[in-house]
Design an enzyme around this catalytic site. Structure first.
Site, PDB file in Angstrom:
ATOM      1  N   ASP A   1      72.311  55.817  56.633  1.00 41.21           N
ATOM      2  CA  ASP A   1      72.032  57.191  56.225  1.00 41.21           C
ATOM      3  C   ASP A   1      71.038  57.091  55.068  1.00 41.21           C
ATOM      4  OD1 ASP A   1      72.026  59.709  55.004  1.00 41.21           O
ATOM      5  OD2 ASP A   1      74.120  60.118  55.520  1.00 41.21           O
TER       6      ASP A   1
ATOM      7  N   LYS B   1      67.886  68.333  53.703  1.00 38.59           N
ATOM      8  CA  LYS B   1      67.648  68.046  52.294  1.00 38.59           C
ATOM      9  C   LYS B   1      66.141  68.001  52.009  1.00 38.59           C
ATOM     10  CE  LYS B   1      72.096  67.858  52.397  1.00 38.59           C
ATOM     11  NZ  LYS B   1      72.879  66.680  52.650  1.00 38.59           N
TER      12      LYS B   1
ATOM     13  N   TYR C   1      79.251  59.453  52.675  1.00 38.27           N
ATOM     14  CA  TYR C   1      79.344  60.923  52.682  1.00 38.27           C
ATOM     15  C   TYR C   1      80.641  61.328  53.393  1.00 38.27           C
ATOM     16  CZ  TYR C   1      77.522  65.625  53.928  1.00 38.27           C
ATOM     17  OH  TYR C   1      77.315  66.964  54.098  1.00 38.27           O
TER      18      TYR C   1
ATOM     19  N   ARG D   1      65.871  72.076  76.593  1.00 41.33           N
ATOM     20  CA  ARG D   1      66.817  71.204  75.903  1.00 41.33           C
ATOM     21  C   ARG D   1      66.177  69.895  75.490  1.00 41.33           C
ATOM     22  NH1 ARG D   1      70.109  69.302  79.319  1.00 41.33           N
ATOM     23  NH2 ARG D   1      70.820  71.277  80.209  1.00 41.33           N
TER      24      ARG D   1
HETATM   25  C1  LIG Z   1      74.086  66.566  53.513  1.00 43.26           C
HETATM   26  C2  LIG Z   1      74.225  65.180  53.957  1.00 43.26           C
HETATM   27  C3  LIG Z   1      74.426  64.884  55.298  1.00 43.26           C
HETATM   28  C4  LIG Z   1      74.662  65.933  56.350  1.00 43.26           C
HETATM   29  O1  LIG Z   1      73.602  66.795  56.546  1.00 43.26           O
HETATM   30  P1  LIG Z   1      73.835  68.285  57.080  1.00 43.26           P
HETATM   31  O2  LIG Z   1      72.482  68.701  57.522  1.00 43.26           O
HETATM   32  O3  LIG Z   1      74.372  69.057  55.922  1.00 43.26           O
HETATM   33  O4  LIG Z   1      74.817  68.224  58.218  1.00 43.26           O
HETATM   34  C5  LIG Z   1      74.485  63.559  55.671  1.00 43.26           C
HETATM   35  N1  LIG Z   1      74.362  62.569  54.760  1.00 43.26           N
HETATM   36  C6  LIG Z   1      74.183  62.819  53.457  1.00 43.26           C
HETATM   37  C7  LIG Z   1      74.066  61.682  52.505  1.00 43.26           C
HETATM   38  C8  LIG Z   1      74.114  64.133  53.008  1.00 43.26           C
HETATM   39  O5  LIG Z   1      73.980  64.384  51.694  1.00 43.26           O
END
Ligand SMILES: *Cc1c(COP(=O)(O)O)cnc(C)c1O
Length: 402
Positions: free
Chosen positions: A192, A217, A120, A66
């Site tokens: 973020d 992403k 988001y 973990r």
């Molecule tokens: C896609 C996204 C997330 C979340 O990521 P996941 O891996 O899909 O949970 C968070 N912030 C932004 C700006 C995003 O585009």
């Protein structure tokens, strides 16, 4: 943790950094990319060794699955190396899980969170749902607030959560002004940073304490893995680690391995995403069917001054506003596209187009647009093919709009 290399590496280029980062010889064991270490149990030679491994401050020592193994540590370390001023990075099974860990590492019942109104949508849902249920209140703020955030910071404010640019409407935030106000009041600054990645925006150098990436992403880059990360300043990494361990969050070694594989090409992919997206955004600006292009690297876009001041580059995601038309006219544009998939997420090698309706989510601000919005993720196809595809789409839109 890699502070020594962090300082040493500040002069080298992005592509060199992502190729070299995190590849310690003890983790690669003679191959190029750190292999997949699959493990729950780690075996010890004696009771004394088992006791020694369990200490709270052990880092990068095998303990139990973990807490990860070299596959995860290598990717986490690489992300730390990409963010000057960072102390450590922790990985999560998705970007949303990373957001949850960052927020829960600083917020307690009775605290208040200031959350940007352009965030988001799942981040909003977490604030309105989970956090609220645990007695944490949220106030939403205008993404253009800048230094004015100081007036919103109250006795109970514990954290400010930014996203710059916002991933639907692309407003830039004045991150240094906001983090300065946060610092003055002992409030944690969370960002973020998925759109820019640490290659194009160095979050911690701009005062951020916890920088989040949906690695799903651009780090992964191939639309086939869910992964998230939080990179922490020296003042915040212990709390983050403790919370992450208590939540039981662990990214699988296979997913971390694919993330590390993706990272090696992130600089060249981002450069191409950036240049193709800009070419297409500029072309869209010339089209009569388009009212406005929301892309902060365009000189015509509001917030471009902040972008030019703080960012080292852009990426492949932006939106545009159609001139009039309705839901059906917008669907006529999107439905017939050949090279753009219709689907959520972004950052992969393939282009995507989706309808977005940011007005539905906003509570602190009420942006108005001349027509419906389309968000594009520009992939690695030839931009000329994407432009030809969009040109046909705009014709379908104009015909349907009448
Ligand atoms: C896609 C996204 C997330 C979340 O990521 P996941 O891996 O899909 O949970 C968070 N912030 C932004 C700006 C995003 O585009």
């Amino acid at each position: 943790m890699s502070k020594d290399r962090d300082t040493a590496d500040r002069t080298i280029g992005d592509a060199t950094r992502v190729v070299a980062a995190g590849r310690r010889p003890e983790w690669t064991q003679g191959v190029v990319n750190p292999p997949v270490w699959r493990a729950s149990t780690h075996l010890y030679g004696s009771v004394a060794e088992l006791r020694a491994a369990g200490g709270r401050d052990t880092h990068h020592r095998l303990f139990y699955g973990r807490r990860g193994a070299p596959t995860q540590w290598s990717l986490a370390d690489a992300l730390t190396e990409l963010e000057p001023g960072a102390e450590a990075t922790f990985l999560y099974p998705s970007g949303v899980a990373a957001i949850a860990a960052a927020l829960l590492s600083v917020l307690s019942p009775g605290d208040e969170l200031l959350l940007v109104d352009s965030a988001y949508d799942p981040t909003r849902s977490m604030a309105d749902g989970l956090l609220k249920r645990f007695g944490i209140t949220t106030r939403f703020y205008d993404p253009l607030i800048g230094a004015g955030i100081a007036d919103m910071i109250g006795e109970r404010t514990r954290a400010i959560f930014m996203e710059s640019p916002g991933s639907l409407t692309f407003e830039m935030q004045d991150v240094p002004a906001i983090t300065a106000a946060a610092k003055a009041r002992g409030v944690t600054a969370i960002l973020d940073n998925t759109w820019a990645t640490p290659l194009h925006f160095r979050a911690l150098e701009h005062g951020v304490d916890l920088s989040i990436l949906a690695c799903t992403k651009y780090v992964v880059g191939h639309s086939d893995v869910m992964l998230g990360s939080v990179t922490a300043a020296p003042s915040h990494w212990r709390k983050l680690r403790e919370t992450s361990f208590q939540l039981g969050q662990v990214a699988s070694p296979d997913d971390a391995w694919l993330g590390a594989r993706g990272l090696r090409t992130m600089a060249v992919r981002l450069a191409q995403h950036q240049s193709s997206a800009l070419q297409i955004a500029r072309w869209l600006e010339t089209r009569p069917e388009v009212d406005r292009v929301l892309h902060p690297a365009l000189e015509t876009c509001r917030g471009h001054d902040l972008f030019a001041r703080d960012f080292r580059g852009s990426s492949g995601l932006f939106s545009f506003v159609l001139s009039g038309g309705d839901e059906a006219a917008r669907a006529a544009l999107i439905d017939g596209l050949v090279h753009f998939g219709i689907g959520y997420s972004w950052g992969g090698f393939e282009s995507l187009a989706i309808p977005v309706d940011p007005q539905r989510y906003r509570t602190a601000t009420a942006p108005s647009f001349a027509g419906p919005l389309v968000r594009l993720q520009i992939g690695l196809e030839d931009p000329a093919d994407l432009i030809a595809d969009l040109e046909e789409g705009l014709k379908r839109f104009a015909a349907a709009r009448g």
